[in-house]
Scaffold this motif. Structure first.
Motif, PDB file in Angstrom:
ATOM      1  N   TYR A 255       0.861  -1.193   0.094  1.00 41.49           N
ATOM      2  CA  TYR A 255      -0.044   0.007  -0.087  1.00 41.49           C
ATOM      3  C   TYR A 255       0.975   1.212  -0.140  1.00 41.49           C
ATOM      4  O   TYR A 255       0.753   2.248  -0.821  1.00 41.49           O
ATOM      5  CB  TYR A 255      -1.008   0.052   1.171  1.00 41.49           C
ATOM      6  CG  TYR A 255      -1.813   1.340   1.390  1.00 41.49           C
ATOM      7  CD1 TYR A 255      -2.779   1.387   0.728  1.00 41.49           C
ATOM      8  CD2 TYR A 255      -1.235   2.482   2.412  1.00 41.49           C
ATOM      9  CE1 TYR A 255      -3.540   2.943   0.963  1.00 41.49           C
ATOM     10  CE2 TYR A 255      -1.953   3.529   2.659  1.00 41.49           C
ATOM     11  CZ  TYR A 255      -3.042   3.663   1.590  1.00 41.49           C
ATOM     12  OH  TYR A 255      -3.656   5.020   1.819  1.00 41.49           O
TER      13      TYR A 255
ATOM     14  N   GLN B  15      -0.588   3.287  -2.965  1.00 41.76           N
ATOM     15  CA  GLN B  15      -1.165   4.652  -2.492  1.00 41.76           C
ATOM     16  C   GLN B  15      -0.921   5.819  -3.800  1.00 41.76           C
ATOM     17  O   GLN B  15      -1.780   6.457  -3.921  1.00 41.76           O
ATOM     18  CB  GLN B  15      -0.197   5.153  -1.220  1.00 41.76           C
ATOM     19  CG  GLN B  15      -0.543   6.317  -0.680  1.00 41.76           C
ATOM     20  CD  GLN B  15       0.265   6.619   0.551  1.00 41.76           C
ATOM     21  OE1 GLN B  15       1.212   6.514   0.740  1.00 41.76           O
ATOM     22  NE2 GLN B  15      -0.383   7.333   1.747  1.00 41.76           N
TER      23      GLN B  15
ATOM     24  N   VAL C 183      -7.257   7.703   0.394  1.00 42.79           N
ATOM     25  CA  VAL C 183      -8.245   6.545   1.048  1.00 42.79           C
ATOM     26  C   VAL C 183      -7.223   5.523   1.627  1.00 42.79           C
ATOM     27  O   VAL C 183      -6.237   5.177   0.964  1.00 42.79           O
ATOM     28  CB  VAL C 183      -9.166   6.095   0.136  1.00 42.79           C
ATOM     29  CG1 VAL C 183      -8.477   5.471  -1.156  1.00 42.79           C
ATOM     30  CG2 VAL C 183     -10.072   5.124   0.629  1.00 42.79           C
ATOM     31  N   GLN C 184      -7.520   4.995   2.962  1.00 47.15           N
ATOM     32  CA  GLN C 184      -6.712   4.209   3.649  1.00 47.15           C
ATOM     33  C   GLN C 184      -7.352   3.294   4.441  1.00 47.15           C
ATOM     34  O   GLN C 184      -8.524   3.773   4.946  1.00 47.15           O
ATOM     35  CB  GLN C 184      -5.557   4.818   4.476  1.00 47.15           C
ATOM     36  CG  GLN C 184      -4.656   3.791   5.238  1.00 47.15           C
ATOM     37  CD  GLN C 184      -3.516   4.531   6.112  1.00 47.15           C
ATOM     38  OE1 GLN C 184      -3.755   5.995   6.077  1.00 47.15           O
ATOM     39  NE2 GLN C 184      -2.611   4.169   6.648  1.00 47.15           N
ATOM     40  N   LEU C 185      -7.225   2.043   4.446  1.00 45.46           N
ATOM     41  CA  LEU C 185      -7.985   1.179   5.271  1.00 45.46           C
ATOM     42  C   LEU C 185      -7.735   1.293   6.743  1.00 45.46           C
ATOM     43  O   LEU C 185      -6.464   1.297   7.107  1.00 45.46           O
ATOM     44  CB  LEU C 185      -7.708  -0.324   4.884  1.00 45.46           C
ATOM     45  CG  LEU C 185      -8.579  -1.494   5.266  1.00 45.46           C
ATOM     46  CD1 LEU C 185      -9.907  -1.245   5.087  1.00 45.46           C
ATOM     47  CD2 LEU C 185      -7.956  -2.778   4.951  1.00 45.46           C
ATOM     48  N   GLU C 186      -8.626   1.568   7.603  1.00 45.81           N
ATOM     49  CA  GLU C 186      -8.501   1.804   9.030  1.00 45.81           C
ATOM     50  C   GLU C 186      -8.715   0.515   9.806  1.00 45.81           C
ATOM     51  O   GLU C 186      -7.849   0.170  10.648  1.00 45.81           O
ATOM     52  CB  GLU C 186      -9.556   2.737   9.393  1.00 45.81           C
ATOM     53  CG  GLU C 186      -9.209   4.189   9.006  1.00 45.81           C
ATOM     54  CD  GLU C 186     -10.034   5.033   9.589  1.00 45.81           C
ATOM     55  OE1 GLU C 186     -11.139   4.881  10.031  1.00 45.81           O
ATOM     56  OE2 GLU C 186      -9.928   6.575   9.148  1.00 45.81           O
TER      57      GLU C 186
ATOM     58  N   CYS D 233     -14.966  -3.764   5.526  1.00 44.69           N
ATOM     59  CA  CYS D 233     -13.715  -3.028   5.708  1.00 44.69           C
ATOM     60  C   CYS D 233     -14.221  -1.471   5.656  1.00 44.69           C
ATOM     61  O   CYS D 233     -14.699  -0.845   4.769  1.00 44.69           O
ATOM     62  CB  CYS D 233     -13.327  -3.410   4.083  1.00 44.69           C
ATOM     63  SG  CYS D 233     -12.775  -5.285   3.766  1.00 44.69           S
TER      64      CYS D 233
ATOM     65  N   THR E  63     -12.967   2.251   5.839  1.00 48.59           N
ATOM     66  CA  THR E  63     -11.760   3.195   5.399  1.00 48.59           C
ATOM     67  C   THR E  63     -11.860   4.697   5.607  1.00 48.59           C
ATOM     68  O   THR E  63     -13.109   4.998   6.584  1.00 48.59           O
ATOM     69  CB  THR E  63     -11.781   3.271   3.838  1.00 48.59           C
ATOM     70  OG1 THR E  63     -12.980   3.833   3.565  1.00 48.59           O
ATOM     71  CG2 THR E  63     -11.650   1.858   3.248  1.00 48.59           C
ATOM     72  N   ASN E  64     -11.263   5.398   5.718  1.00 47.51           N
ATOM     73  CA  ASN E  64     -11.392   7.019   6.106  1.00 47.51           C
ATOM     74  C   ASN E  64     -11.865   7.827   5.104  1.00 47.51           C
ATOM     75  O   ASN E  64     -12.085   9.077   4.994  1.00 47.51           O
ATOM     76  CB  ASN E  64      -9.840   7.405   6.066  1.00 47.51           C
ATOM     77  CG  ASN E  64      -8.807   7.498   5.220  1.00 47.51           C
ATOM     78  OD1 ASN E  64      -9.035   6.771   4.145  1.00 47.51           O
ATOM     79  ND2 ASN E  64      -7.839   8.169   5.051  1.00 47.51           N
TER      80      ASN E  64
ATOM     81  N   ALA F 165     -13.464   3.508  -1.655  1.00 47.23           N
ATOM     82  CA  ALA F 165     -12.921   2.238  -1.000  1.00 47.23           C
ATOM     83  C   ALA F 165     -12.965   1.054  -1.662  1.00 47.23           C
ATOM     84  O   ALA F 165     -12.002   0.176  -1.516  1.00 47.23           O
ATOM     85  CB  ALA F 165     -14.102   2.062   0.424  1.00 47.23           C
TER      86      ALA F 165
ATOM     87  N   LEU G  55      -9.618   0.849  -3.455  1.00 45.07           N
ATOM     88  CA  LEU G  55      -8.593   0.635  -2.388  1.00 45.07           C
ATOM     89  C   LEU G  55      -8.674  -1.022  -2.426  1.00 45.07           C
ATOM     90  O   LEU G  55      -7.534  -1.648  -2.462  1.00 45.07           O
ATOM     91  CB  LEU G  55      -8.699   1.247  -1.267  1.00 45.07           C
ATOM     92  CG  LEU G  55      -7.827   0.763   0.077  1.00 45.07           C
ATOM     93  CD1 LEU G  55      -6.385   0.956  -0.281  1.00 45.07           C
ATOM     94  CD2 LEU G  55      -8.459   1.334   1.213  1.00 45.07           C
TER      95      LEU G  55
END
Length: 300
Positions: free
Chosen positions: A60, A65, A124-127, A273, A275-276, A286, A289
């Motif tokens: 990522y 990213q 966007v990132q997986l939290e 899942c 995400t932010n 999302a 991602l």
């Protein structure tokens, strides 16, 4: 010289049978103190660190990213207009309605808010990933929850305060909130869930896409809505991608497959899942991602 050697020989023979070093009794160790749950507390402060770098996390931050920044970038040459002032239902300066509940007209309209500007700091990132399952037989006996608890612990590797991490919650019970006649009462355990963050989240995701989904029968991909669906719906602006797995998928996890006889009852599960991503079209970002993590999607 030979006479001296002859004299020393009996002396060496007598000392050979005895131990030169004096033996001491084994030291007595004090029993370990135990906490309120009965778990022994070690003498030293044990800190568990990561033994290796997470492969999906490196994928990522080094590859995905930058690709997401390119795919989801929206150029805005002019600054954005200021947001519309919120109109309240009652005049806040009116003394007769000063202490009355004063909601905004038309709701807060959070699903219709535009996404944040495209920038490197808000990609966007997986939290976290949440896994939960509902067991209908738990209403009659709580013993039926032991199997799902053991299975989620084996799949996720999460435990309460594991590795000295005080924020680790482990597997939690899902209790009823409303009263449904004949099934659920408030406070009655009806299922289990677990939240995964950090390396455990990426490890679970790698096992899911490499071992479970490819061997799942009749799985064409996570079903998604058609291209004509609105982007300002509540689900489309949440930034959460949810899908379910059938009971047969439980036996495809390597942690369960190696000792499948220990789990007599199989069950399905829901995977969320989170995400932010926020604003309109957050769910599509999302999905982009998760597609970078090799999770397939299919149109309904």
């Amino acid at each position: 010289m030979s006479a001296q050697a002859a004299v020393r020989t009996p002396r060496l023979a007598t000392t050979a049978g005895r131990s030169v070093r004096r033996t001491k009794p084994a030291p007595t160790l004090k029993p370990l103190r135990r906490d309120e749950r009965g778990v022994p507390i070690p003498h030293v402060n044990v800190i568990v660190r990561d033994t290796h770098r997470c492969r999906l996390a490196d994928h990522y931050f080094h590859t995905l990213q930058d690709d997401l920044m390119y795919m989801t970038y929206v150029h805005e040459p002019t600054p954005r207009k200021p947001p519309r002032p919120v109109r309240l239902a009652y005049d806040p300066n009116d003394p007769y309605t000063k202490h009355r509940y004063n909601p905004p007209l038309g709701g807060n309209r959070w699903s219709k808010q535009p996404p944040p500007p495209s920038a490197p700091d808000n990609i966007v990132q997986l939290e976290r990933i949440q896994i939960h399952t509902m067991i209908k037989n738990a209403a009659s006996s709580r013993v039926n929850l032991l199997g799902p608890i053991m299975a989620l612990r084996a799949i996720s590797g999460a435990n309460e305060k594991a590795g000295g991490q005080h924020t680790a919650e482990g597997v939690q019970l899902v209790k009823g909130r409303k009263s449904i006649q004949g099934w659920v009462r408030p406070g009655l355990p009806v299922g289990v869930k677990v939240d995964l963050r950090g390396p455990q989240m990426y490890d679970f995701l790698s096992v899911l896409v490499e071992f479970v989904l490819p061997r799942l029968r009749d799985f064409q991909g996570v079903v998604m809505e058609g291209p004509s669906s609105r982007l300002d719906k509540m689900s489309a602006a949440s930034g959460v991608v949810s899908f379910g797995l059938p009971p047969t998928a439980l036996g495809l996890f390597p942690q369960i497959e190696v000792n499948f006889d220990a789990y007599p009852q199989t069950f399905g599960m829901h995977i969320h899942c989170i995400t932010n991503a926020t604003g309109m079209g957050a769910q599509n970002r999302a999905r982009a991602l998760l597609s970078g993590f090799q999770i397939p999607f299919a149109r309904s």
